[in-house]
Design a protein around this motif. Structure first.
Motif, short mmCIF file in Angstrom:
data_model
loop_
_atom_site.label_atom_id
_atom_site.label_comp_id
_atom_site.label_asym_id
_atom_site.label_seq_id
_atom_site.Cartn_x
_atom_site.Cartn_y
_atom_site.Cartn_z
N LEU A 1 -87.95 6.69 -57.13
CA LEU A 1 -86.81 6.21 -56.42
C LEU A 1 -85.55 6.04 -57.39
O LEU A 1 -84.36 6.28 -57.35
CB LEU A 1 -87.06 5.14 -55.73
N PHE A 2 -85.88 5.62 -58.59
CA PHE A 2 -84.96 5.21 -59.61
C PHE A 2 -85.28 5.94 -61.10
O PHE A 2 -86.25 6.16 -61.43
CB PHE A 2 -85.18 3.65 -59.97
N ASP A 3 -83.89 6.07 -61.57
CA ASP A 3 -83.93 6.73 -63.15
C ASP A 3 -84.09 5.50 -63.98
O ASP A 3 -84.24 4.42 -63.78
CB ASP A 3 -82.67 7.60 -63.28
N GLU A 4 -84.29 6.22 -65.26
CA GLU A 4 -84.27 5.17 -66.29
C GLU A 4 -83.41 4.02 -66.37
O GLU A 4 -83.52 3.11 -67.01
CB GLU A 4 -84.36 5.98 -67.66
N GLU A 5 -82.13 4.67 -65.99
CA GLU A 5 -81.12 3.39 -66.23
C GLU A 5 -81.13 2.45 -64.89
O GLU A 5 -80.13 1.55 -64.57
CB GLU A 5 -79.73 3.81 -66.17
N GLY A 6 -82.07 2.67 -63.92
CA GLY A 6 -82.07 1.80 -62.88
C GLY A 6 -81.22 2.31 -61.64
O GLY A 6 -81.18 1.45 -60.66
N MET A 7 -80.69 3.51 -61.79
CA MET A 7 -79.87 4.06 -60.58
C MET A 7 -80.79 4.71 -59.69
O MET A 7 -81.93 5.56 -60.13
CB MET A 7 -78.69 4.92 -61.40
N ILE A 8 -80.21 4.66 -58.25
CA ILE A 8 -81.08 5.56 -57.48
C ILE A 8 -80.99 6.95 -57.84
O ILE A 8 -79.83 7.54 -58.01
CB ILE A 8 -80.49 5.07 -55.86
N ARG A 9 -82.14 7.54 -57.72
CA ARG A 9 -82.20 9.17 -58.20
C ARG A 9 -81.03 9.86 -57.31
O ARG A 9 -81.14 9.87 -56.07
CB ARG A 9 -83.48 9.60 -58.04
#
Lengths: 92, 252
Positions: free
Chosen positions: A47-55
């Motif tokens: 659900l989230f990328d490495e930066e904590g953003m929603i994919r």
């Protein structure tokens, strides 16, 4: 409040088919996805990328209508809302 | 006009779509992009249904790993161009259909020309860069495009009508990654057939197509869910500030 989450394709394999989630009043799409991500490391990575953003490629549908990404932050969920998450599939 | 043989050959479906519907199929030109898991069943049924002209586009050659799902390619076809393999099967199936083969990769550059003569496009491709190119060409040329895709047991279908519905870019603004996507043959069969089914409805004007609706097939429990879609006014391809909208003067 309780909202229904329906996950499709790869998301269903990891998160399960239909889940009722109990989340605080006033929660939005991001809050719901964070609650789902907290269930397992695999869910979080989906659900989230490495930066904590929603994919970027996650499709979210609220009560069976697609939500534009720009509407995520503006959406406040209500009791019994149904949120569906779908990863686009590409094969042919 | 249908000749006597055609009237007999298609009699069982003429009972549903009328002679006029059959004549519409006969005068239709479907451009089918992709001769793989989706393209094979779509091509077979459109050919059997008597679509007048079918153009099939695919750059690839048949491989052993294709054979679980690409049902118009057989063991003897391994190493041959897919478009040739499909053309051969379709010509044996129905000599009344004109089959054209184009051994090409769909790109932003060639898509408008490849699809320009079509009455309808079927997106049976296997990757998003080519799907986006086809979507843009369909919008530019004002031609409906039936999109389908699969992964494993899952798939989806929607019909894009230029100026009326969300386009592929509105629905999926960011491409999914991955290569060598797993596919159960029957999933591709179901989705490819739904695409052919959408095509028959669009051509004959009978029924309602998946306009602004995304049909999601969940093959694990054989369930279908319909999601409603809207055009995205900010869409980079068909939104209000896009090249397409400015050219056609369309806004929403």
């Amino acid at each position: 409040m309780k909202v229904v989450v329906r996950a499709f394709a790869r998301f269903r394999e990891v998160i399960g088919d239909v889940n009722t989630l109990d989340i605080p009043e006033g929660s939005g799409i991001q809050d719901l996805l964070i609650a789902l991500a907290a269930r397992s490391g695999e869910s979080r990575d989906l659900l989230f990328d490495e930066e904590g953003m929603i994919r970027d490629n996650i499709i979210v549908m609220l009560n069976r209508r697609r939500l534009a990404r720009t509407a995520f932050a503006l959406t406040v969920l209500s009791e019994e809302d149904e949120v569906a998450i779908y990863p686009p599939v590409a094969g042919g | 006009m249908l000749n006597e043989k055609e009237a007999k050959r298609y009699s069982r479906q003429i009972a549903s779509i009328g002679e006029e519907g059959q004549e519409r199929l006969k005068s239709a030109h479907v451009v089918l992009a992709g001769a793989g898991g989706l393209g094979c069943p779509a091509a077979a049924y459109l050919c059997a249904a008597g679509v007048g002209r079918l153009t099939i586009i695919d750059p690839d050659q048949v491989e052993l790993t294709n054979l679980n799902r690409q049902i118009l390619h057989w063991e003897k076809d391994i190493g041959r161009h897919k478009v040739i393999s499909v053309r051969e099967k379709l010509e044996a199936m129905n000599r009344g259909v004109t089959i054209e083969d184009l051994c090409e990769t769909v790109t932003m550059q060639n898509a408008p020309e490849l699809t320009g003569q079509a009455s309808l496009i079927i997106d049976a491709l296997d990757n998003f860069p080519a799907r986006y190119a086809l979507n843009q060409a369909a919008l530019q040329n004002g031609i409906p495009c039936v999109h389908g895709a699969v992964c494993g047991f899952d798939g989806h279908v929607t019909t894009v009508i230029p100026g009326r519905t969300a386009c592929l870019q509105c629905i999926f603004p960011d491409p999914p990654g991955g290569s060598d996507i797993p596919v159960i043959g029957t999933t591709a069969g179901i989705i490819g057939l739904l695409q052919a089914h959408e095509a028959i409805k669009l051509i004959t004007g009978i029924g309602t197509v998946l306009e602004n609706r995304l049909l999601i097939w969940d093959g694990r429990d054989s369930s279908v869910t319909i999601m409603h879609l809207d055009r995205d006014p900010e869409c980079s391809v068909c939104g209000n500030n896009s090249y397409y909208a400015r050219r056609t003067g369309e806004t929403q």
